[in-house]
Design a protein around this motif. Structure first.
Motif, short mmCIF file in Angstrom:
data_model
loop_
_atom_site.label_atom_id
_atom_site.label_comp_id
_atom_site.label_asym_id
_atom_site.label_seq_id
_atom_site.Cartn_x
_atom_site.Cartn_y
_atom_site.Cartn_z
N PHE A 61 -14.94 15.51 6.34
CA PHE A 61 -14.06 14.49 5.79
C PHE A 61 -12.60 14.90 5.95
CE2 PHE A 61 -11.62 12.78 2.19
CZ PHE A 61 -11.79 11.42 2.41
N GLN A 62 -12.28 16.14 5.64
CA GLN A 62 -10.90 16.61 5.75
C GLN A 62 -10.43 16.63 7.20
OE1 GLN A 62 -11.20 20.37 3.77
NE2 GLN A 62 -11.20 19.47 1.72
N ARG A 63 -11.35 16.86 8.11
CA ARG A 63 -10.98 16.85 9.54
C ARG A 63 -10.72 15.43 10.04
NH1 ARG A 63 -14.27 15.94 13.53
NH2 ARG A 63 -16.13 16.45 12.31
N ASN A 64 -11.45 14.48 9.52
CA ASN A 64 -11.36 13.12 10.02
C ASN A 64 -10.36 12.23 9.29
OD1 ASN A 64 -13.21 12.72 12.26
ND2 ASN A 64 -14.85 13.20 10.82
N TYR A 65 -10.04 12.55 8.03
CA TYR A 65 -9.23 11.67 7.21
C TYR A 65 -8.00 12.38 6.66
CZ TYR A 65 -13.17 8.41 7.20
OH TYR A 65 -14.16 7.55 7.58
N ARG A 66 -7.02 11.58 6.29
CA ARG A 66 -5.83 12.10 5.62
C ARG A 66 -5.35 11.10 4.58
NH1 ARG A 66 -0.40 12.24 8.83
NH2 ARG A 66 0.22 12.45 6.65
N SER A 67 -4.64 11.62 3.58
CA SER A 67 -4.13 10.77 2.51
C SER A 67 -2.71 10.30 2.85
CB SER A 67 -4.11 11.54 1.19
OG SER A 67 -3.59 10.75 0.15
N VAL A 68 -2.45 9.03 2.61
CA VAL A 68 -1.10 8.48 2.73
C VAL A 68 -0.82 7.63 1.49
CG1 VAL A 68 -1.12 8.44 5.26
CG2 VAL A 68 -1.86 6.42 4.00
N ASN A 69 0.44 7.47 1.17
CA ASN A 69 0.84 6.62 0.04
C ASN A 69 1.22 5.24 0.53
OD1 ASN A 69 0.54 8.55 -2.00
ND2 ASN A 69 2.61 9.34 -1.71
N THR A 70 0.57 4.22 0.01
CA THR A 70 1.06 2.85 0.19
C THR A 70 1.88 2.53 -1.07
OG1 THR A 70 -1.04 2.05 -0.73
CG2 THR A 70 -0.81 2.09 1.67
N TYR A 71 2.90 1.68 -0.93
CA TYR A 71 3.82 1.44 -2.04
C TYR A 71 3.87 -0.03 -2.42
CZ TYR A 71 5.65 6.18 -1.96
OH TYR A 71 5.78 7.54 -2.06
N TYR A 72 3.84 -0.27 -3.74
CA TYR A 72 3.91 -1.61 -4.31
C TYR A 72 4.92 -1.61 -5.45
CZ TYR A 72 -0.36 -1.95 -1.63
OH TYR A 72 -1.27 -1.91 -0.61
N PHE A 73 5.39 -2.79 -5.81
CA PHE A 73 6.34 -2.90 -6.92
C PHE A 73 5.60 -2.92 -8.26
CE2 PHE A 73 8.79 -4.63 -3.38
CZ PHE A 73 10.02 -3.99 -3.57
N ALA A 74 6.14 -2.18 -9.22
CA ALA A 74 5.61 -2.27 -10.57
C ALA A 74 5.75 -3.72 -11.05
CB ALA A 74 6.37 -1.33 -11.50
N SER A 75 4.74 -4.24 -11.71
CA SER A 75 4.74 -5.64 -12.14
C SER A 75 5.99 -5.96 -12.95
CB SER A 75 3.50 -5.93 -12.98
OG SER A 75 2.34 -5.78 -12.22
N GLY A 76 6.67 -7.03 -12.54
CA GLY A 76 7.88 -7.46 -13.23
C GLY A 76 9.12 -6.66 -12.89
N GLN A 77 9.00 -5.69 -12.00
CA GLN A 77 10.14 -4.85 -11.61
C GLN A 77 10.45 -5.09 -10.13
OE1 GLN A 77 11.57 -2.60 -14.04
NE2 GLN A 77 10.23 -3.80 -15.36
N GLN A 78 11.62 -5.55 -9.85
CA GLN A 78 11.98 -5.87 -8.47
C GLN A 78 12.48 -4.67 -7.67
OE1 GLN A 78 11.52 -8.98 -6.99
NE2 GLN A 78 10.40 -9.31 -8.90
#
Length: 641
Positions: free
Chosen positions: A211-228
């Motif tokens: 799993f560690q050889r095949n995959y990596r972690s990345v961050n996707t980013y979203y807005f906190a609800s009600g916060q622009q």
């Protein structure tokens, strides 16, 4: 070069491992690794010439941490025994072939069409074990025996699962069981019979190292609800190289994951600026920045009519998201309409208006409680460690003896626990003011049954737990009303006590150390807010275990938008400091050992050093160095937050 090393190189450049070997039905350990490995650069390291003799030997697929190793499975040989089919298929799942085409050759046509490897990934401590073949319970006789087939039981210890939205979920090592059913089908010549798998568990089954050889972690980013402006990191897993199912490269996979929306756990408290259903333009499977580090992202018709401000927010999500991949720096994102026209552009220099920390980011200097019970600040951003400086006001001049503290993210106020854990006060640390009144009062009989160390989120909300067994509470003091609100906590049941709280900069997540019996475990809670002012309510719900493989956790601190630093004891191990993702995955390099650690602190700025309270006093750990003493006596180190 030794013979063993030479045989590994022969396997590494494309010799089919185990080709032509047979395994009987009654197998012990795995004998066949039906794989071809290609190790980039292997031929250039250590040997000057290619030998022309010697035996071909197996090469293990699971080389943990070696991201340059490529695994290419080989199809089943003619007249392969059932055990070879089982081994070959399990190995083929660890490979990179497009569409898992080779893995599907081990399946019947019906099973191949119904198998969805993208549906889930089950992660085991090691490669799954397959036992002895079993006949069906009602044993047929004669010709019916071959038609009934064989069962192979699969077993292992599961440590995690990844769902179809790429979300990682750790589990405390639990027993995994599954089964493969094999039948005989007509061979290519129409006369012979070949064993194939006709029933199998959905998804992929991988060892932790594969799993560690095949995959990596990345961050996707979203807005906190009600916060622009406030962004929240949502870690997901993508393939290290091309995704076998979508044929997308890592950047395209990451963008697709962002467009698909947040993981189900985070979805109730975040929102995306992308229209529902928006996707990459049809046929786009590769994205790469140009020679000026600009990334152009073509979208489909769902995003054709967005306005300029919304488009900028979309671009901000993209810029932060692709920036987390780390392979190439991306300085500008351009969103394109379906016809190729520019929709909007966002430069790296414009990104400051969209933050993961609404307070504007932490400073790099931590605070601690000195031997006299005063709150003091340390300078740690330089080569030499400066002398600690007591803060201004009652928390630094000795008016009150500080036990635990939290410094607001603007570094103008602090919250302290005093009087043996009984009282919470808030006062300025930049001016000399009088001792303020008590904001929260605990009536617990013992210090450990009173108030926990406080914590500030990025919205100026102050969090603290009252551990009084007679009245356990989690409290939050919103900046706009100045009085404590009791947080709704359906999980705070009899026998459960909050040992520590650490609120995130974005204000929608909170790390909790919960003690039950003799065990203290780490959980991540989702913060849901309703209403405002005097009428608002706050809940912490849907707790997720972050470190289920640790027997006990003593201290935790945020160390970035989706990373924690944890002081704890792994099952069967000794207490250590390590990094974990907020989803529970191990993150980053190992932390050098340190004796008798009481508390650990980190900054949201991942470049700032770790700080700890240990037998040697207050110590720091800078990147690439060992622990360095700072103050001989002190306790309760914290960064702002």
């Amino acid at each position: 070069m030794s013979g063993d090393r030479w045989r590994a190189r022969r396997g590494a450049v494309g010799v089919p491992a185990g080709r032509g070997r047979r395994s009987g039905w009654g197998r012990g350990p795995r004998r066949v690794r039906a794989l071809v490995l290609v190790a980039v650069g292997a031929l250039l390291a250590g040997c000057a010439s290619m030998p022309d003799s010697g035996d071909v030997s197996q090469v293990k697929a699971s080389n943990a941490g070696d991201s340059q190793v490529r695994v290419y499975p080989v199809p089943p040989r003619e007249e392969a025994e059932p055990g070879e089919i089982v081994d070959g298929f399990l190995e083929a799942m660890t490979g990179d072939d497009p569409g898992f085409a080779i893995a599907r050759k081990y399946l019947t046509k019906r099973a191949a069409s119904g198998w969805k490897p993208e549906e889930r990934t089950t992660v085991l401590t090691s490669a799954p074990a397959s036992g002895q073949p079993e006949r069906p319970v009602d044993r047929p006789t004669g010709r019916e025996e071959a038609a009934a087939g064989l069962f192979y039981r699969l077993s292992g210890r599961q440590v995690a699962a990844v769902d179809s939205s790429h979300a990682y979920q750790p589990v405390r090592a639990a027993r995994y069981t599954g089964a493969l059913h094999l039948v005989q089908v007509p061979g290519a010549d129409g006369r012979s019979r070949e064993w194939r798998i006709d029933s199998l568990p959905q998804g992929l089954l991988l060892s932790e190292s594969d799993f560690q050889r095949n995959y990596r972690s990345v961050n996707t980013y979203y807005f906190a609800s009600g916060q622009q402006r406030t962004m929240v990191a949502d870690p997901v897993y993508i393939r290290q190289r091309q995704d076998p199912v979508t044929r997308m490269d890592p950047v395209a996979q990451t963008v697709r994951a962002l467009l698909d929306g947040p993981t189900s756990w985070l979805a109730p408290v975040v929102e995306s600026s992308f229209p529902t259903g928006a996707a990459l333009r049809e046929g786009v499977t590769a994205l790469a920045p140009d020679d000026q580090n600009r990334l152009k992202v073509p979208l489909d018709g769902k995003a054709a009519d967005v306005g300029p401000e919304r488009c900028r927010r979309m671009a901000a999500q993209l810029l932060l998201t692709v920036g987390s991949i780390g392979a190439t720096r991306i300085e500008q994102v351009e969103l394109q309409r379906p016809d190729g026209r520019q929709a909007c552009v966002l430069d790296e220099s414009d990104q400051d208006e969209y933050r993961t920390d609404p307070s504007g980011g932490m400073r790099a200097n931590p605070y601690f409680v000195d031997a006299s019970g005063r709150l003091a600040r340390l300078e740690v951003g330089t080569e030499d460690v400066g002398l600690p400086v007591p803060v201004e006001g009652p928390f630094g001049n000795g008016t009150v003896r500080v036990g635990q503290a939290a410094v607001a993210r603007d570094e103008r106020r602090a919250a302290v626990i005093s009087d043996g854990g009984s009282h919470l006060r808030v006062a300025s640390v930049v001016s000399d003011v009088e001792l303020p009144g008590v904001l929260v009062d605990s009536r617990g009989a013992r210090p450990e049954d009173r108030l926990s160390a406080p914590s500030w989120d990025g919205r100026d909300g102050l969090w603290v737990a009252d551990r009084d067994p007679a009245d356990p509470r989690l409290l939050m003091v919103p900046d706009d009303i100045g009085r404590p609100l009791e947080v709704t906590t359906p999980w705070l049941t009899e026998g459960v006590r909050v040992e520590e709280v650490k609120a995130s900069a974005d204000g929608v997540r909170i790390a909790l150390l919960l003690r039950k019996g003799e065990t203290t475990s780490l959980y991540m809670g989702r913060v849901e807010r309703h209403g405002s002012g005097q009428e608002q309510t706050v809940e912490v719900v849907d707790l997720q275990a972050v470190a289920p493989r640790m027997d006990s956790v003593r201290s935790v601190s945020w160390a970035g938008p989706s990373r924690l630093v944890v002081l704890g004891k792994p099952a069967g191990g000794v207490e250590q400091v390590r990094y974990l993702q907020t989803d529970g995955a191990t993150s980053g390099a190992a932390v050098p050992g340190l004796n008798q650690v009481q508390a650990i602190a980190a900054a949201d700025d991942e470049r700032a050093p770790l700080v700890a309270a240990a037998d040697d006093g207050i110590v720091r750990l800078q990147a690439g160095a060992n622990w360095q003493p700072m103050v001989k006596k002190g306790s309760a180190p914290v960064y702002p937050g």
